[in-house]
Design an enzyme around this catalytic site. Structure first.
Site: not given
Ligand code: COA
Length: 506
Positions: A272-275, A297, A367, A387, A391
């Protein structure tokens, strides 16, 4: 094909339609539904959206509000979502975004955001569920003499947008390497039910379509020349937390191989997306698996590195979304990657039929999860959009194995990512097989709700929150016989406390 924009437009009739971005943007009427290209910051139009935003601002200043409905493949970039949100030019937006300004407008209630499974978008548009599309604005890398189009760094929904839009504006971008020609596989074999046939893709990087997009030249109202790179995504360097998550997943996969539930080279990987998702793939570089395949994707840095180092043989995706260093590596060795990467429409890359049949191993970040395995991928504290679902649902429900990963805490420990009840549900307990945090891995396959809760608390919760979760679960069970024990008055109290005090800690 040369790299000068004009020489990339080889069709004389379409060459005559070349104009400035401002002139092209002037052809988009207020109130229109516009389908634009773009998927995870790749392959989005660079100039027309900005010219459109400038026009919207001028119209607004003259007392004539100008908004559009915008559909894309997935997230775009500041030049598109950012510029249009800044101009207050978005009325309805779908199916996925990750732009800070756009997110702010969505959460202010100023944009109607429709968050959709990415595999659903093209077909729902085609079925007519979403209304009519007046204009498509699509980035391509070139136009062949016969008018067919060389797709860009993302395919997304472009095939469908070009088919269903009344009018089409093309942006021909000369910056991505011309040698990308031939990487794409555009499948034209789908139909609307009941005429739909099985999709004969039997291994992830098989080609079942053609390398070009088709467009009716009579629909093309403008061609704009650009020479500009995609938004480069800077990924956080894998840290101790993400390395631990990756290590838990690799141990688990090795165990599955040992138990004969996975072949030695595993099954196709989706990430998936993200770090965090990117870091997990980086972890596989040192893992015991070779000859891996990708069916995903979005191809990010982690997967590119696996291909570069020979750990992954080949990958299928709908978009390539890289940091600037990885982008340079890709451009410098384009012949190598062109043979190993296939880019497809997102209705194929995310297709439930294919994900299920190929046996994809799905790894998505989230999240928060609750003790029973329900997953929130999209909402901060239940109400604020981050976001979108992207997918994740396409892969999680249909995958052979489905992982959801997150650090056990967020916001410096003020927030637990394992909670009594999720504040928003994107994936139900029925679609979640394995939850992983840096604390450990909870394998939920075949477990009842009460068994699941104990495993999630023991394996995934942060030590600061584990006793609180245990106390909640114990008290819920003492209430009396329940299949899924909850204290309904308390189930969302952690989120409520966080809203009031900034922390979930009591
Ligand atoms: N409550 C509040 N904030 C939260 C949290 C929670 N439980 N968990 C994460 N966050 C915040 C982090 O603090 C961070 O905030 P910041 O940008 O202000 O620092 C942000 O969310 C991103 O978190 P991070 O740990 O850096 O995760 P990430 O870059 O791996 O992204 C998702 C995680 C869930 C946001 C991202 O994967 C996503 O949008 N997923 C949904 C879409 C998806 O899964 N697509 C996959 C198919 S390609």
């Amino acid at each position: 094909m040369s790299s000068s924009p004009s020489s990339r437009i080889q069709n004389p009739a379409l060459r005559r339609k070349v104009m400035s971005a401002a002139d092209a943007a002037a052809l988009i009427p207020p109130g229109a539904t516009v389908g634009m290209s773009g998927f995870t910051g790749a392959g989005y139009p660079k100039q027309v959206p900005q010219a459109l935003a400038a026009r919207m601002q001028a119209e607004r200043a003259a007392g004539r509000p100008f908004q559009i409905d915008l559909w894309t493949g997935a997230s775009t970039a500041p030049e598109l979502d950012g510029a249009l949100a800044q101009a207050d030019g978005l009325r309805r937006r779908l199916p996925f975004q990750s732009d800070p300004l756009c997110r702010e407008r969505i959460n202010a209630g100023a944009i109607d955001y429709v968050d959709i499974h990415l595999s659903h978008v093209a077909q729902h548009a085609w079925f007519g569920f979403l209304g009519r599309m007046q204009v498509a604005v699509v980035e391509v890398l070139g136009i062949l003499p016969d008018g067919r189009l060389i797709p860009s760094t993302a395919v997304g929904n472009n095939k469908t947008w070009l088919e269903i839009a009344d009018q089409v504006i093309l942006e021909v971008n000369a910056l991505p390497p011309a040698e990308m020609e031939g990487m794409h596989d555009i499948y034209y074999g789908t139909a609307i039910p009941p005429r739909r046939q099985p999709i004969h893709l039997t291994q992830p990087t098989e080609r079942i379509g053609e390398p070009y997009l088709r467009v009716d030249p009579a629909k093309v109202i403008a061609v704009v020349e650009t020479c500009q790179g995609d938004r480069n995504t800077a990924f956080a360097k894998p840290d101790a937390t993400s390395n631990q998550i990756a290590a838990h997943i690799i141990d688990f996969l090795a165990h599955e191989v040992k138990m004969d539930r996975l072949p030695q080279n595993m099954l196709p990987l989706q990430s998936g997306v993200g770090n965090v998702a990117n870091a997990v793939l980086t972890g596989l570089l040192d893992g015991p698996f070779d000859h891996l395949l990708g069916f995903t994707e979005v191809l990010q840095d982690g997967m590119l590195e696996l291909i570069k180092r020979g750990k992954m043989t080949a990958a299928s995706a709908t978009a390539i979304s890289l940091s600037s260093e990885a982008q340079k590596e890709f451009n410098d060795h384009i012949a190598f990657y062109r043979d190993r990467i296939v880019l497809r429409p997102q209705e194929i890359s995310n297709h439930p039929e294919l994900v299920r049949r190929l046996g994809v191993i799905a790894m998505n970040a989230m999240i928060e999860a609750d003790i029973y395995g329900n997953i929130n991928s999209t909402h901060i504290l239940g109400t604020g959009m981050m976001n979108g679902i992207g997918g994740s649902g396409d892969y999680a429900r249909n995958g052979y194995l489905s992982f959801f990963v997150t650090p056990s805490v967020a916001k410096g420990g003020a927030v637990s990512c394992i909670v009594p009840m999720v504040s928003h549900v994107d994936h139900t307990e029925h679609d979640t097989q394995i939850i992983v945090t840096e604390q450990g891995l909870a394998d939920l396959r075949g477990l009842s709700p009460r068994q699941r809760a104990q495993v999630v608390i023991d394996r995934c919760a942060h030590p600061d929150y584990r006793p609180l979760l245990q106390d909640y679960f114990d008290r819920a069970r003492r209430q009396g016989a329940q299949h899924t024990p909850h204290l309904l008055g308390e189930a969302l109290s952690w989120h409520d406390r966080c809203l009031r005090t900034g922390s979930m800690r009591p």
